[in-house]
Design a protein around this motif. Structure first.
Motif: not given
Ligand code: LHQ
Length: 260
Positions: A13-22, A49-51, A203-207
């Motif tokens: 449920g979590v999509a993680t995006i990492t900016l990757n030009r360190p 995906v919820r978050c 979390g609920p739909r109301s988020a």
């Protein structure tokens, strides 16, 4: 989906995006703008995906803003156009998705990188985090919604100080101003972020409705303000002071602005 300048992962449920030009403090290139927007669109469309979690690779930087090496005075192009086509769609995508966007600020966040954190719904910061409205240091004004979000988040007085002086706000002060929800040791940021993201994803739909109602309460004129920032940045980008600011950054010296 494979990207060159970001990492993108979807899990529970979590999509993680990492900016990757360190190596460049995760500064934005045109390709990174495109890839970030693409990942935001993908996660927004995906019912599982919820978050979102948005973070940067490495411990030094979340994002140092626009890559100034792409912007040497001889090939700087139109800053207004760059904001309209590359940056503003990202800011609008973050505010318009009903998924909650949690920013894990793992290091310095400067310029467009600072304002990208502000567009998110919540921020959790490592002790190393610093927020720098760096625009004035290179002869520019705020963009990416910074002039809209920052006064709403921490008040006009402090926001004006940050924009005009360009000094860093450290993580503890950011906590004191309510800019971040939590400050944690760098080694604990990933686990703390994951725990908060999973909680949000359960979390609920109301988020999503909460996000919409807050948008309507506080951010109704965001699109117009982004357009206004693009027009003022266009003016700033044509000044001799901007050319001097970028040159001074490349040459690692203090800029000598002339007010022109
Ligand atoms: C960089 C950058 C960078 C390239 C560090 N670019 N290399 C939107 C649309 C259109 C046009 C214009 O702008 C915008 C919005 C903007 O974002 S404008 C503002 C752009 N960003 C800045 O002005 C921040 C510039 N960076 C800094 O002030 C410092 O690097 C900070 C305070 C972020 C970090 O300082 P330090 O920890 O002391 O690191 P450093 O300065 O030594 O940087 C490490 C390396 O990263 C260094 O390269 P080198 O080859 O010498 O190791 C820097 O040149 C590079 N880098 N930011 N934005």
């Amino acid at each position: 989906m494979s990207y060159d300048t970001i990492l993108y992962e979807k899990l529970d449920g979590v999509a993680t995006i990492t900016l990757n030009r360190p190596e460049a403090l995760n500064a934005f290139t045109a390709e990174m703008n495109r890839e970030l927007l693409d990942a935001l669109k993908d996660g927004s469309r995906d019912k599982a995906v919820r978050c979102f979690v948005l973070t940067g690779a490495g411990e030094r930087a979340f994002c140092a803003g626009q890559d100034l090496k792409e912007r040497s005075p001889d090939r700087k192009g139109s800053l207004g156009e760059s904001l309209r086509s590359r940056y503003n769609p990202i800011i609008l995508a973050i505010r318009r998705t009903e998924k909650i966007v949690l920013c894990a600020v793992n290091g310095v966040a400067a310029g467009a990188g600072c304002n990208l954190t502000l567009a998110c719904d919540l921020r959790i910061a490592s002790e190393n985090a610093r927020f720098i409205e760096a625009f004035v240091r290179v002869g520019l004004g705020p963009d990416c919604g910074g002039s809209y979000f920052m006064p709403r988040l921490i008040g006009l007085g402090k926001a004006t100080e940050l924009f005009l002086l360009g000094e860093p706000l450290n993580a503890q002060d950011a906590l004191r101003y309510g800019l971040v929800t939590k400050v944690v040791p760098a080694a604990e940021l990933a686990a703390e972020t994951r725990a908060m993201a999973e909680r949000l994803a359960r979390g609920p739909r109301s988020a999503g409705l909460i996000k919409r109602t807050l948008n309507r309460s506080m951010y109704g004129e965001l699109a117009a303000q982004l357009e206004y920032e693009a027009s003022t940045q266009e003016i700033a980008g044509r000044t001799a002071d901007y050319d001097e600011g970028v040159r001074a950054f490349m040459e690692k010296r203090t800029p000598a602005f002339k007010g022109e």
